[in-house]
Motif scaffolding. Structure first.
Motif, PDB file in Angstrom:
ATOM      1  N   PHE A 326       3.933   1.592  -7.005  1.00  0.00           N
ATOM      2  CA  PHE A 326       4.749   1.886  -5.832  1.00  0.00           C
ATOM      3  C   PHE A 326       3.856   1.839  -4.588  1.00  0.00           C
ATOM      4  N   GLN A 327       4.472   1.739  -3.428  1.00  0.00           N
ATOM      5  CA  GLN A 327       3.708   1.773  -2.185  1.00  0.00           C
ATOM      6  C   GLN A 327       3.405   3.220  -1.819  1.00  0.00           C
ATOM      7  N   PRO A 328       2.139   3.543  -1.515  1.00  0.00           N
ATOM      8  CA  PRO A 328       1.802   4.931  -1.135  1.00  0.00           C
ATOM      9  C   PRO A 328       2.467   5.319   0.190  1.00  0.00           C
ATOM     10  N   ALA A 354      -7.464  19.667  15.727  1.00  0.00           N
ATOM     11  CA  ALA A 354      -7.638  19.272  14.331  1.00  0.00           C
ATOM     12  C   ALA A 354      -6.393  18.521  13.858  1.00  0.00           C
ATOM     13  N   PHE A 355      -6.607  17.498  13.056  1.00  0.00           N
ATOM     14  CA  PHE A 355      -5.465  16.813  12.443  1.00  0.00           C
ATOM     15  C   PHE A 355      -5.852  16.341  11.044  1.00  0.00           C
ATOM     16  N   THR A 356      -4.846  16.144  10.207  1.00  0.00           N
ATOM     17  CA  THR A 356      -5.051  15.765   8.810  1.00  0.00           C
ATOM     18  C   THR A 356      -4.178  14.555   8.477  1.00  0.00           C
ATOM     19  N   ILE A 357      -4.764  13.552   7.843  1.00  0.00           N
ATOM     20  CA  ILE A 357      -4.002  12.420   7.326  1.00  0.00           C
ATOM     21  C   ILE A 357      -3.862  12.587   5.818  1.00  0.00           C
ATOM     22  N   SER A 358      -2.637  12.547   5.345  1.00  0.00           N
ATOM     23  CA  SER A 358      -2.353  12.759   3.924  1.00  0.00           C
ATOM     24  C   SER A 358      -1.855  11.469   3.280  1.00  0.00           C
ATOM     25  N   CYS A 359      -2.336  11.178   2.078  1.00  0.00           N
ATOM     26  CA  CYS A 359      -1.901  10.029   1.279  1.00  0.00           C
ATOM     27  C   CYS A 359      -1.246  10.551   0.010  1.00  0.00           C
ATOM     28  N   SER A 360      -0.143   9.950  -0.384  1.00  0.00           N
ATOM     29  CA  SER A 360       0.543  10.364  -1.613  1.00  0.00           C
ATOM     30  C   SER A 360       1.262   9.166  -2.213  1.00  0.00           C
ATOM     31  N   ILE A 361       1.601   9.267  -3.498  1.00  0.00           N
ATOM     32  CA  ILE A 361       2.304   8.195  -4.199  1.00  0.00           C
ATOM     33  C   ILE A 361       3.169   8.810  -5.291  1.00  0.00           C
ATOM     34  N   GLN A 362       4.266   8.150  -5.614  1.00  0.00           N
ATOM     35  CA  GLN A 362       5.128   8.638  -6.687  1.00  0.00           C
ATOM     36  C   GLN A 362       4.359   8.600  -8.003  1.00  0.00           C
ATOM     37  N   PRO A 363       4.517   9.621  -8.839  1.00  0.00           N
ATOM     38  CA  PRO A 363       3.773   9.671 -10.106  1.00  0.00           C
ATOM     39  C   PRO A 363       4.134   8.509 -11.024  1.00  0.00           C
ATOM     40  N   HIS A 391      -1.494  13.293  -7.441  1.00  0.00           N
ATOM     41  CA  HIS A 391      -1.073  12.058  -6.777  1.00  0.00           C
ATOM     42  C   HIS A 391      -1.104  12.167  -5.251  1.00  0.00           C
ATOM     43  N   THR A 392      -2.005  13.047  -4.738  1.00  0.00           N
ATOM     44  CA  THR A 392      -2.115  13.274  -3.293  1.00  0.00           C
ATOM     45  C   THR A 392      -3.579  13.465  -2.906  1.00  0.00           C
ATOM     46  N   ALA A 393      -3.928  13.062  -1.682  1.00  0.00           N
ATOM     47  CA  ALA A 393      -5.256  13.335  -1.124  1.00  0.00           C
ATOM     48  C   ALA A 393      -5.105  13.616   0.369  1.00  0.00           C
ATOM     49  N   HIS A 394      -5.950  14.528   0.885  1.00  0.00           N
ATOM     50  CA  HIS A 394      -5.886  14.912   2.293  1.00  0.00           C
ATOM     51  C   HIS A 394      -7.237  14.632   2.961  1.00  0.00           C
ATOM     52  N   SER A 409      -4.585   3.348   7.074  1.00  0.00           N
ATOM     53  CA  SER A 409      -3.747   3.038   5.919  1.00  0.00           C
ATOM     54  C   SER A 409      -4.345   3.676   4.674  1.00  0.00           C
ATOM     55  N   CYS A 410      -3.493   3.999   3.721  1.00  0.00           N
ATOM     56  CA  CYS A 410      -3.919   4.568   2.444  1.00  0.00           C
ATOM     57  C   CYS A 410      -3.857   3.484   1.368  1.00  0.00           C
ATOM     58  N   VAL A 411      -4.916   3.357   0.590  1.00  0.00           N
ATOM     59  CA  VAL A 411      -4.928   2.434  -0.552  1.00  0.00           C
ATOM     60  C   VAL A 411      -5.143   3.257  -1.815  1.00  0.00           C
ATOM     61  N   TYR A 412      -4.183   3.151  -2.739  1.00  0.00           N
ATOM     62  CA  TYR A 412      -4.279   3.883  -4.004  1.00  0.00           C
ATOM     63  C   TYR A 412      -4.875   2.964  -5.065  1.00  0.00           C
ATOM     64  N   HIS A 413      -5.900   3.443  -5.762  1.00  0.00           N
ATOM     65  CA  HIS A 413      -6.558   2.688  -6.829  1.00  0.00           C
ATOM     66  C   HIS A 413      -6.371   3.434  -8.145  1.00  0.00           C
ATOM     67  N   VAL A 414      -6.036   2.691  -9.208  1.00  0.00           N
ATOM     68  CA  VAL A 414      -5.879   3.311 -10.521  1.00  0.00           C
ATOM     69  C   VAL A 414      -6.135   2.263 -11.594  1.00  0.00           C
ATOM     70  N   SER A 415      -6.581   2.719 -12.756  1.00  0.00           N
ATOM     71  CA  SER A 415      -6.816   1.844 -13.895  1.00  0.00           C
ATOM     72  C   SER A 415      -5.670   1.998 -14.884  1.00  0.00           C
ATOM     73  N   ALA A 416      -5.046   0.856 -15.283  1.00  0.00           N
ATOM     74  CA  ALA A 416      -3.954   0.852 -16.253  1.00  0.00           C
ATOM     75  C   ALA A 416      -3.962  -0.468 -16.997  1.00  0.00           C
ATOM     76  N   PHE A 417      -3.561  -0.433 -18.255  1.00  0.00           N
ATOM     77  CA  PHE A 417      -3.524  -1.640 -19.087  1.00  0.00           C
ATOM     78  C   PHE A 417      -4.881  -2.347 -19.099  1.00  0.00           C
ATOM     79  N   SER A 418      -5.965  -1.538 -19.058  1.00  0.00           N
ATOM     80  CA  SER A 418      -7.340  -2.059 -19.078  1.00  0.00           C
ATOM     81  C   SER A 418      -7.638  -2.937 -17.865  1.00  0.00           C
TER      82      SER A 418
END
Length: 471
Positions: A326-328, A354-363, A391-394, A409-418
């Motif tokens: 999915f798109q983060p 102070a400000f915070t940028i949050s990244c999240s993605i559907q599980p 599934h979130t980072a701040h 922009s947020c880029v989500y990286h994950v390992s699946a299906f080798s």
């Protein structure tokens, strides 16, 4: 001399008669036993005899389209095998021969069989000049018993009408509705306005308004319907067993022909899932009904469903496409303005706040990490990474500076299906403006410099207030 002349006349007469007999035996084509003249058992007249056509080789919608055209019917809707209890004389006609545009009589051979070809063509709508059965210039036949095809005015056709046409042709939902996209064609321009609710099964089931007097040229309706394709049983909509919907039925695609990553990229693109990264064969212990699809067919530009033929198999095509994730989501929050999603005009923070940028993605998959990319006019691209927790980072910025102004922009990286996968969010623009000033009127508050503070009773300018650090 008279005898010679007579002989020549006899020979010429014999030749003319033979030619006439040849023309009279040209085979006819018809559909019998169906609900309309455009549906039923396919029969061909050859050597003076009407016989059904044998379903001895897989027939696709693409091959049967030639027959629907011969019958002056609309688009091909279905081609199925009907089994009878006993064999009878039939004409064996190869679908490859028909597609080569050979005359039917050149393709027909006498045979006996109990597997009969049943064909259904649309009798009231068709799409011509497009890339396949689900795209083209729309033509309508308002009287199926007396076929007369006409184009439709763009002004008399809307999205709900398009939904009905796509459904009637066995295609997916309409994706493009545009006038003259596939040309004007030779059919006369119709002037009847259709008023569909979107739920009807056929266009002629819709009510119609009074006809117009004129219809401007260059406004013939062109329509593109989506292809009914999906991947099921995987961990996302972009992975799993490839299934195609044809004749109202979803079936898996047989893994019979060699499928390469290039050929498998076609269904991935149909699904808006990028390119193919894995194509494997899945085996089940028992056979079931599947669609046999040759990659050579759809690589030539035909749609998947046009190349499908009904068979039974226990070997299925399992596909993984590149856009697996999915798109983060990306959002920003500050002590002044709360939370904001990605907006065209950007998000404003005040210098020093102070400000915070949050990244999240559907599980979808456990773990992974987020990379926050930053781009500005005055500095080179840089990034920072944090592990994904639930599934979130701040990413915290304690004090906003002009150097923080730019696009994130947020880029989500994950390992699946080798394999490694990544997905990037939309861009978020951050603008740094003004400065913060502390002052007290009974309590300490934070305000941007040069702003006006309004209450119900009075207006106070910050310039007239003594800063807290000077007191």
């Amino acid at each position: 001399m008279d005898h010679l002349l007579l002989l020549m006349l006899l020979l010429c007469g014999s030749g003319l008669q033979a030619e006439g007999e040849l023309n009279s035996t040209e085979p006819g084509v018809r559909l019998v036993g169906g609900e309309s003249r455009c549906a039923g058992t396919l029969e061909v007249k050859q050597e003076g005899e009407w016989r059904p056509v044998d379903y001895f080789s897989p027939w696709t919608l693409k091959a049967a389209r030639v027959l629907c055209g011969e019958l002056n019917c609309g688009s091909t809707v279905s081609v199925v095998q009907r089994k009878e209890s006993s064999e009878r004389p039939v004409w064996e006609i190869s679908s490859d021969c028909v597609q080569s545009r050979s005359a039917l009589r050149e393709c027909a051979a006498s045979h006996s069989s109990n597997d009969i070809l049943n064909l259904t063509c649309s009798d009231s709508v068709r799409l011509l000049g497009g890339t396949g059965l689900c795209s083209g210039r729309l033509e309508v036949n308002s009287d199926p018993s007396n076929p007369s095809w006409s184009s439709v005015c763009e002004a008399d056709f809307d999205q709900q009408d398009a939904q009905v046409v796509c459904r009637q042709l066995g295609c997916g939902a309409p994706s493009v509705l545009q006038g003259a996209l596939y040309g004007e064609g030779e059919a006369p321009m119709g002037t009847k306005e259709f008023q569909c609710g979107g739920h009807e099964s056929a266009l002629l089931d819709c009510s119609s308004a009074s006809e117009r007097n004129t219809c401007p040229p260059g406004t013939a309706v062109s329509l593109t319907c989506s292809e009914p394709v999906r991947l099921v049983g995987g961990e996302s909509r972009c992975a799993g067993i490839l299934e195609v919907k044809l004749q109202g039925e979803w079936r898996p695609v047989e893994y019979l022909y060699p499928w390469t990553l290039k050929t498998a990229g076609v269904p991935c693109r149909e699904l808006d899932c990028g390119s193919a990264i894995s194509v494997v064969q899945r085996y089940e212990s028992s056979e079931r009904s599947v669609w046999e699809i040759s990659p050579d067919c759809f690589q030539s530009g035909s749609a998947l469903r046009e190349c499908a033929a009904s068979v039974s198999s226990s070997f299925f095509l399992n596909l993984i496409c590149s856009d697996l994730l999915f798109q983060p989501n990306i959002s920003v929050s500050s002590s002044m303005y709360g939370v904001s999603g990605a907006q065209q005009q950007g998000f404003q923070v005040f210098k020093g706040s102070a400000f915070t940028i949050s990244c999240s993605i559907q599980p979808q998959y456990p773990g992974g990490s987020f990379q926050l990319n930053f781009t500005s006019i005055n500095s080179a691209n840089n990034s920072n990474s944090e592990p994904a927790v639930n599934h979130t980072a701040h990413f915290l910025f304690p004090a906003a500076e002009p150097a923080h102004q730019g696009s994130y922009s947020c880029v989500y990286h994950v390992s699946a299906f080798s394999q490694e996968f990544s997905s990037e969010s939309r861009l978020l623009s951050v603008n740094v403006t003004g400065e913060l000033l502390e002052f007290t009127v009974g309590q300490s508050v934070m305000l941007p410099r040069r702003a006006l503070v309004r209450t119900e009773c009075f207006t106070v300018s910050p310039e007239a207030v003594t800063p807290l650090h000077h007191m």
